[in-house]
Scaffold this motif. Structure first.
Motif, mmCIF file in Angstrom:
data_model
loop_
_atom_site.group_PDB
_atom_site.id
_atom_site.type_symbol
_atom_site.label_atom_id
_atom_site.label_comp_id
_atom_site.label_asym_id
_atom_site.label_seq_id
_atom_site.Cartn_x
_atom_site.Cartn_y
_atom_site.Cartn_z
ATOM 1 N N ARG A 166 85.418 111.492 -15.056
ATOM 2 C CA ARG A 166 87.419 111.469 -15.011
ATOM 3 C C ARG A 166 87.544 110.486 -14.042
ATOM 4 O O ARG A 166 88.843 109.652 -14.397
ATOM 5 C CB ARG A 166 87.516 112.933 -14.333
ATOM 6 N N ASP A 167 86.875 109.520 -13.517
ATOM 7 C CA ASP A 167 87.268 108.747 -13.064
ATOM 8 C C ASP A 167 88.176 107.371 -12.973
ATOM 9 O O ASP A 167 88.070 106.690 -12.864
ATOM 10 C CB ASP A 167 86.040 108.066 -12.306
ATOM 11 N N GLU A 168 87.379 107.057 -14.332
ATOM 12 C CA GLU A 168 87.631 106.229 -15.411
ATOM 13 C C GLU A 168 89.626 106.823 -15.845
ATOM 14 O O GLU A 168 89.860 105.202 -15.881
ATOM 15 C CB GLU A 168 87.131 106.087 -16.662
ATOM 16 N N PHE A 169 89.530 107.433 -15.245
ATOM 17 C CA PHE A 169 91.471 107.734 -16.033
ATOM 18 C C PHE A 169 91.682 107.587 -14.363
ATOM 19 O O PHE A 169 93.348 108.063 -13.924
ATOM 20 C CB PHE A 169 91.816 108.991 -16.469
ATOM 21 N N MET A 170 91.612 107.163 -13.466
ATOM 22 C CA MET A 170 92.053 107.866 -11.935
ATOM 23 C C MET A 170 92.912 106.116 -11.658
ATOM 24 O O MET A 170 93.322 105.703 -12.414
ATOM 25 C CB MET A 170 91.138 107.354 -11.214
ATOM 26 N N GLN A 171 93.939 106.825 -11.449
ATOM 27 C CA GLN A 171 95.184 105.507 -10.246
ATOM 28 C C GLN A 171 94.319 105.285 -9.529
ATOM 29 O O GLN A 171 94.829 106.237 -8.366
ATOM 30 C CB GLN A 171 96.279 106.301 -10.459
ATOM 31 N N ASN A 172 93.682 103.945 -8.953
ATOM 32 C CA ASN A 172 93.460 103.610 -7.825
ATOM 33 C C ASN A 172 93.936 102.565 -7.553
ATOM 34 O O ASN A 172 95.384 102.237 -7.973
ATOM 35 C CB ASN A 172 91.933 102.963 -8.199
ATOM 36 N N ASP A 173 94.200 102.864 -5.425
ATOM 37 C CA ASP A 173 95.136 101.455 -5.373
ATOM 38 C C ASP A 173 94.730 99.990 -6.134
ATOM 39 O O ASP A 173 93.678 100.049 -5.862
ATOM 40 C CB ASP A 173 94.858 101.741 -4.154
ATOM 41 N N GLU A 174 95.902 99.685 -5.727
ATOM 42 C CA GLU A 174 95.899 98.137 -5.982
ATOM 43 C C GLU A 174 96.097 97.063 -5.025
ATOM 44 O O GLU A 174 97.366 96.915 -4.423
ATOM 45 C CB GLU A 174 96.618 97.623 -7.741
ATOM 46 N N THR A 175 95.545 96.114 -5.220
ATOM 47 C CA THR A 175 96.489 95.078 -4.320
ATOM 48 C C THR A 175 96.800 93.529 -4.548
ATOM 49 O O THR A 175 95.415 93.337 -5.173
ATOM 50 C CB THR A 175 95.322 94.014 -2.454
ATOM 51 N N PRO A 176 97.605 93.525 -4.756
ATOM 52 C CA PRO A 176 98.257 92.475 -5.072
ATOM 53 C C PRO A 176 97.839 90.667 -5.018
ATOM 54 O O PRO A 176 97.013 90.258 -4.176
ATOM 55 C CB PRO A 176 99.672 92.146 -4.859
ATOM 56 N N SER A 177 97.830 89.775 -5.811
ATOM 57 C CA SER A 177 97.641 88.410 -5.906
ATOM 58 C C SER A 177 98.464 87.484 -5.523
ATOM 59 O O SER A 177 99.751 87.505 -6.417
ATOM 60 C CB SER A 177 96.757 88.031 -7.520
ATOM 61 N N ILE A 178 98.531 87.569 -4.052
ATOM 62 C CA ILE A 178 99.220 86.620 -3.808
ATOM 63 C C ILE A 178 99.190 85.269 -3.625
ATOM 64 O O ILE A 178 98.617 84.240 -4.551
ATOM 65 C CB ILE A 178 99.536 86.350 -2.017
ATOM 66 N N VAL A 179 101.485 84.900 -4.537
ATOM 67 C CA VAL A 179 101.574 83.548 -5.642
ATOM 68 C C VAL A 179 101.581 82.994 -4.302
ATOM 69 O O VAL A 179 101.240 81.093 -4.009
ATOM 70 C CB VAL A 179 103.028 83.856 -6.158
ATOM 71 N N THR A 180 102.643 83.590 -3.201
ATOM 72 C CA THR A 180 102.874 82.399 -2.770
ATOM 73 C C THR A 180 103.002 83.037 -0.952
ATOM 74 O O THR A 180 103.756 84.209 -1.008
ATOM 75 C CB THR A 180 104.524 81.884 -2.105
ATOM 76 N N LEU A 181 102.607 82.749 -0.018
ATOM 77 C CA LEU A 181 102.000 83.530 1.294
ATOM 78 C C LEU A 181 103.482 83.290 2.306
ATOM 79 O O LEU A 181 103.901 82.598 2.457
ATOM 80 C CB LEU A 181 100.970 83.529 2.506
ATOM 81 N N GLU A 182 104.219 84.421 2.887
ATOM 82 C CA GLU A 182 104.848 83.954 4.073
ATOM 83 C C GLU A 182 104.563 84.496 5.122
ATOM 84 O O GLU A 182 105.061 83.803 6.302
ATOM 85 C CB GLU A 182 106.436 84.986 3.774
ATOM 86 N N GLU A 183 103.750 85.596 5.213
ATOM 87 C CA GLU A 183 103.096 85.434 6.776
ATOM 88 C C GLU A 183 102.049 86.527 7.063
ATOM 89 O O GLU A 183 101.862 87.442 5.814
ATOM 90 C CB GLU A 183 104.154 86.714 7.266
#
Length: 375
Positions: A166-183
């Protein structure tokens, strides 16, 4: 006497012929009729499906579709990934049969008595059950049956998408890939306040673009590759090994997240896909113009590919640490790190390597290793 003997022989011959004809008819009767075709045997609009369940390897999963989307029938708190469910259901939108076997009497020869899998789809019109049988290695297709007395060979094997996890259908959180960092700020056991400033005049060289902002307003140089490597490690965190997906504020202390060891806040931009770019790609594939027009279209696509559309994001990752003292002298304490993204109810246990990566965010970790940088 001789005539009587001949009569007996004739009767025996006729009897044998009758037996042969009877056997031949019996065999013929049990030979299934196989027809080659390309026929749509199943077609479901995903929005019309109210429930889907399947049993595979003695495990059963069941999902309901509500006004809020798909949910686990047995656990409404389980976060279902709607995109994953849509991809899975796309198999049922149009199922093509390459062969149709009529007048089936022996389903076992197709693996349809001792089934591989059973799938039931429910709509307002009723239930449809798909029985999944053996895989024909000769045809490289799967036998299925849908309750109409026929057996079908289908080219797209549904068992390639079926899972009991069932875990293959789980909506896991994601951390985005930053293109340009501000802070980038880190608080807790490590303190960091890093900014990106390409035009900054805080160094003797323009080789650096990231700086640590001190409390007195001064800027300390950070190594570009070290900062970008750290951002990459945040974007590639393995957030799959969850320990709970129903964490309340009262539960946070169990994972050291009531007072996080590290609070990491990232502000910047991420790349986003646009429908216009997809349309251009599709139109390029469909173009059948002259060579000159094709060349011009390719140049336009290359120009468009260089333009990356971005959007502003801000996300927070909390890292909790739980330390269990060693049971015996001389042994090391057991340290377990947990992560929470924003106010998500999902708590993940981090691997040792991921934990070591995210905690290495101090000025000493990210400052240049070279004494001077000369061109």
């Amino acid at each position: 006497m001789k005539r009587k003997k001949n009569l007996v022989i004739l009767v025996v011959v006729v009897a044998v012929l009758c037996c042969v004809i009877g056997i031949e008819q019996a065999v013929t009767k049990h030979v299934d009729s196989i027809n080659t075709t390309d026929e749509v045997i199943l077609s479901f609009d995903q929005d019309s499906i109210t429930n889907i369940s399947w049993t595979y390897e003695e495990e059963t999963l069941t999902f309901d579709q509500t006004d809020d989307g798909w949910c686990d029938s047995d656990d409404a708190d389980f976060p279902v990934n709607q995109d994953t469910m849509a991809d899975f259901l796309s198999w049922f939108e149009e199922v093509h049969a390459c062969f149709i076997i009529d007048d089936v009497e022996d389903y076992s020869q197709y693996g349809l008595e001792d089934l591989q899998c059973t799938i039931t789809l429910t709509t307002e019109d009723g239930e449809t059950t798909v029985s999944v049988g053996d895989y024909s290695t000769m045809d490289e297709q799967r036998y299925i049956e849908i309750g109409d007395g026929k057996v079908y060979l289908v080219e797209d094997d549904i068992l390639e998408s079926i899972t009991t996890d069932r875990d293959e259908f789980m909506q896991n959180d994601e951390t985005p890939s930053i293109v340009t960092l501000e802070e980038l700020t880190v608080s807790g056991r490590t303190e960091l306040d890093a900014v990106y400033n390409e035009e900054g005049k805080y160094s003797y060289t323009d080789s650096y673009n990231y700086y640590q902002v001190e409390d007195d307003g001064t800027y300390l140089i950070l190594d570009d590759s070290s900062v970008e490597s750290y951002l990459s490690s945040l974007g590639s965190l393995s957030l799959t090994n969850y320990v709970t997906y129903t964490a309340s504020s009262a539960d946070l202390s169990d994972y050291g997240l009531d007072d996080p060891a590290y609070t990491i806040t990232v502000t910047g931009t991420v790349e986003v896909e646009t429908e216009e770019e997809e349309t251009e790609d599709e139109s390029e594939d469909a173009t059948d113009e002259t060579e000159t027009e094709d060349t011009a279209a390719e140049e336009d696509d290359e120009t468009e590919a260089e333009e990356v559309e971005t959007e502003d994001v801000e996300f927070v990752i909390y890292i909790g640490v739980v330390t269990e003292p060693a049971e015996e002298d001389g042994e090391e304490d057991t340290v377990t790190a947990y992560a929470r993204v924003g106010d998500s109810e999902i708590i993940y246990q981090l691997t040792t390597s991921d934990y070591e990566s995210v905690r290495a965010a101090s000025y000493d970790d990210l400052r240049p290793t070279a004494v001077v940088s000369l061109d």
